[in-house]
Design a protein around this motif. Structure first.
Motif, PDB file in Angstrom:
ATOM      1  N   UNK A 113     -38.235  30.112 -43.770  1.00 20.55           N
ATOM      2  CA  UNK A 113     -38.448  30.589 -42.304  1.00 20.55           C
ATOM      3  C   UNK A 113     -38.819  31.941 -42.411  1.00 20.55           C
ATOM      4  N   UNK A 114     -38.913  32.719 -41.428  1.00 16.52           N
ATOM      5  CA  UNK A 114     -39.459  34.119 -41.286  1.00 16.52           C
ATOM      6  C   UNK A 114     -38.878  34.956 -40.398  1.00 16.52           C
ATOM      7  N   UNK A 115     -37.440  34.462 -40.240  1.00 12.83           N
ATOM      8  CA  UNK A 115     -36.718  34.978 -39.424  1.00 12.83           C
ATOM      9  C   UNK A 115     -36.458  36.661 -39.798  1.00 12.83           C
ATOM     10  N   UNK A 116     -36.125  37.194 -41.043  1.00  8.41           N
ATOM     11  CA  UNK A 116     -35.869  38.411 -41.306  1.00  8.41           C
ATOM     12  C   UNK A 116     -37.178  39.212 -40.945  1.00  8.41           C
ATOM     13  N   UNK A 117     -38.464  38.643 -41.508  1.00 10.15           N
ATOM     14  CA  UNK A 117     -39.818  39.240 -41.414  1.00 10.15           C
ATOM     15  C   UNK A 117     -39.816  39.379 -39.729  1.00 10.15           C
ATOM     16  N   UNK A 118     -39.677  38.385 -38.895  1.00  6.37           N
ATOM     17  CA  UNK A 118     -39.747  38.540 -37.132  1.00  6.37           C
ATOM     18  C   UNK A 118     -38.836  39.556 -36.983  1.00  6.37           C
ATOM     19  N   UNK A 119     -37.614  39.498 -37.425  1.00  8.17           N
ATOM     20  CA  UNK A 119     -36.552  40.530 -36.948  1.00  8.17           C
ATOM     21  C   UNK A 119     -37.045  41.936 -37.161  1.00  8.17           C
ATOM     22  N   UNK A 120     -37.586  42.174 -38.373  1.00  8.95           N
ATOM     23  CA  UNK A 120     -37.831  43.602 -38.945  1.00  8.95           C
ATOM     24  C   UNK A 120     -39.038  43.951 -37.891  1.00  8.95           C
ATOM     25  N   UNK A 126     -43.079  45.737 -32.550  1.00 11.11           N
ATOM     26  CA  UNK A 126     -44.165  44.823 -32.588  1.00 11.11           C
ATOM     27  C   UNK A 126     -43.908  43.547 -31.780  1.00 11.11           C
ATOM     28  N   UNK A 127     -44.986  43.304 -30.963  1.00  9.70           N
ATOM     29  CA  UNK A 127     -44.855  42.216 -29.859  1.00  9.70           C
ATOM     30  C   UNK A 127     -44.621  40.768 -30.532  1.00  9.70           C
ATOM     31  N   UNK A 128     -43.620  40.114 -30.089  1.00  8.64           N
ATOM     32  CA  UNK A 128     -43.374  38.555 -30.802  1.00  8.64           C
ATOM     33  C   UNK A 128     -44.598  37.716 -30.577  1.00  8.64           C
ATOM     34  N   UNK A 129     -45.493  37.745 -29.722  1.00  8.49           N
ATOM     35  CA  UNK A 129     -46.683  36.968 -29.574  1.00  8.49           C
ATOM     36  C   UNK A 129     -47.665  37.251 -30.899  1.00  8.49           C
ATOM     37  N   UNK A 130     -47.441  38.589 -31.040  1.00  8.55           N
ATOM     38  CA  UNK A 130     -48.729  39.035 -32.006  1.00  8.55           C
ATOM     39  C   UNK A 130     -48.096  38.715 -33.309  1.00  8.55           C
ATOM     40  N   UNK A 131     -46.939  38.841 -33.686  1.00  8.87           N
ATOM     41  CA  UNK A 131     -46.231  38.340 -34.904  1.00  8.87           C
ATOM     42  C   UNK A 131     -46.442  36.975 -35.113  1.00  8.87           C
ATOM     43  N   UNK A 132     -46.223  36.166 -34.145  1.00  9.24           N
ATOM     44  CA  UNK A 132     -46.348  34.607 -34.237  1.00  9.24           C
ATOM     45  C   UNK A 132     -48.022  34.097 -34.424  1.00  9.24           C
ATOM     46  N   UNK A 133     -48.791  34.965 -33.904  1.00 10.19           N
ATOM     47  CA  UNK A 133     -50.167  34.660 -34.051  1.00 10.19           C
ATOM     48  C   UNK A 133     -50.381  34.878 -35.479  1.00 10.19           C
ATOM     49  N   UNK A 134     -50.033  36.321 -36.125  1.00 10.43           N
ATOM     50  CA  UNK A 134     -50.244  36.146 -37.693  1.00 10.43           C
ATOM     51  C   UNK A 134     -49.695  35.275 -38.473  1.00 10.43           C
ATOM     52  N   UNK A 204     -48.917  47.230 -40.367  1.00 12.28           N
ATOM     53  CA  UNK A 204     -48.093  47.499 -39.253  1.00 12.28           C
ATOM     54  C   UNK A 204     -48.610  48.542 -38.200  1.00 12.28           C
ATOM     55  N   UNK A 205     -49.128  49.363 -38.715  1.00 16.57           N
ATOM     56  CA  UNK A 205     -50.207  50.195 -37.861  1.00 16.57           C
ATOM     57  C   UNK A 205     -51.063  49.485 -36.782  1.00 16.57           C
ATOM     58  N   UNK A 206     -51.904  48.527 -37.534  1.00 13.45           N
ATOM     59  CA  UNK A 206     -52.716  47.717 -36.713  1.00 13.45           C
ATOM     60  C   UNK A 206     -51.970  46.836 -35.792  1.00 13.45           C
ATOM     61  N   UNK A 207     -50.979  46.284 -35.943  1.00 11.72           N
ATOM     62  CA  UNK A 207     -50.073  45.314 -35.151  1.00 11.72           C
ATOM     63  C   UNK A 207     -49.516  46.079 -33.991  1.00 11.72           C
ATOM     64  N   UNK A 208     -49.170  47.356 -34.458  1.00 14.40           N
ATOM     65  CA  UNK A 208     -48.514  48.224 -33.377  1.00 14.40           C
ATOM     66  C   UNK A 208     -49.579  48.734 -32.290  1.00 14.40           C
ATOM     67  N   UNK A 209     -50.802  48.781 -32.778  1.00 15.49           N
ATOM     68  CA  UNK A 209     -51.756  49.184 -32.084  1.00 15.49           C
ATOM     69  C   UNK A 209     -52.249  48.013 -30.901  1.00 15.49           C
ATOM     70  N   UNK A 210     -52.273  46.742 -31.483  1.00 17.42           N
ATOM     71  CA  UNK A 210     -52.382  45.600 -30.831  1.00 17.42           C
ATOM     72  C   UNK A 210     -51.383  45.351 -29.701  1.00 17.42           C
TER      73      UNK A 210
END
Length: 318
Positions: A113-120, A126-134, A204-210
């Motif tokens: 799973x990706x629970x730890x990456x998602x939580x970090x 970083x927005x959850x939708x953007x994390x899930x998109x990646x 992480x900077x790119x995802x933060x900008x999004x």
């Protein structure tokens, strides 16, 4: 055997420790006051006026090279390579030999799973939708063994690059999957659209900008973002080795006409932005550092009111 040229050694010796840590391991820095800093790992190691001293060990120096070899225990070759991002040179041989085999690129196995990456990443704002998109598009997953974030870059649909970021409580690890091709760094979306590209030092900077775009009510899916996976140190004349990832992206996406440089708001980032802008003749170039903080993740955390140490489900991480 690999060797270092005089120019490589001289260039490595030019980087002071404060600049090195700002660029490669900023979370290791602790501001004491004025122009004095310490490190989180060694609180008796003080940095001031271009010099550093590890008082508890009576060890000191004037540059990052001394620090990496005397404190971190790296070999001289590895220390120079880490500072410059360059491999030692291999002397030519008059004999015809088999070509050196390139390190095979293989992504680390995926965790169930990706629970730890998602939580970090959520702890970094970083927005959850953007994390899930990646995650959905195979651009992000959790390393099965070490639970690192793995940010994947693609060469025409095939994985070719992997940036690693630690999520465990006792590490600030950042690195690359061996054999990674820096030309094909992490970019969102997988297939570019539109004429504008926003360029960052890290994934992480790119995802933060999004995420910031989404917070402002803008369509984050319409933005093109690219991580350079770090920046090169400008030369004495202010020029810079042009980022391989940006060169390849522009080659693969000739429709891009405007480039927004979103590099860090520190001395290395500002110098790199100026040098890259100078090299981008024929493009509309906009310098757009974060308005608050050192980088776009700093700005995002300030906007969201996140302060102090970021937390993961595995504990705390600096």
């Amino acid at each position: 055997m690999p060797y270092l040229s005089k120019d490589q050694i001289a260039a490595a010796r030019e980087m002071d420790l404060l600049t090195y840590l700002h660029r490669f391991d900023p979370e290791e820095l602790v501001h004491i006051g004025g122009d004095t800093y310490a490190t989180r790992t060694h609180d008796s190691l003080k940095i001031s006026n271009g010099k550093w001293c590890w008082w508890s060990r009576n060890i000191g120096g004037t540059n990052a090279l001394d620090y990496l070899t005397r404190v971190e225990g790296l070999s001289f070759l590895d220390a120079v390579q880490r500072i410059l991002g360059e491999l030692p040179r291999v002397p030519p041989t008059p004999m015809r030999t088999a070509p050196l085999l390139k390190t095979e690129f293989t992504l680390p196995p995926k965790h169930a799973d990706t629970r730890r990456v998602f939580a970090y990443l959520r702890s970094r704002g970083v927005d959850a939708e953007i994390i899930n998109h990646c995650i959905k598009h195979g651009q992000l997953y959790e390393d099965a063994e070490r639970h690192n974030c793995v940010f994947v870059g693609y060469e025409h649909g095939k994985p070719a690059y992997g940036a690693l970021r630690g999520t465990l409580s006792d590490t600030t690890f950042a690195g690359e999957v061996p054999g990674s091709d820096k030309r094909f760094s992490f970019a969102v979306p997988l297939r570019a659209g539109g004429k504008t590209l926003c360029v960052f030092e890290s994934a992480i900077d790119a995802l933060s900008y999004l995420t910031l775009l989404k917070l402002r009510g803008q369509d984050w899916r319409a933005a093109n973002t690219l991580s350079l996976s770090g920046i090169y140190q400008p030369r004495k004349d202010g020029s810079i080795r042009f980022p391989a990832a940006l060169e390849q992206y522009l080659k693969d996406n000739p429709g891009v006409k405007r480039i927004v440089l979103c590099l860090d708001n520190d001395e290395p980032g500002r110098a790199a932005s100026a040098a890259i802008k100078q090299a981008l003749a024929g493009y509309e170039v906009i310098d757009n550092p974060p308005r608050r903080g050192k980088d776009y993740n700093d700005q995002l955390q300030m906007v969201k009111g996140i302060s102090g140490r970021v937390k993961t489900r595995g504990g705390e991480a600096r």
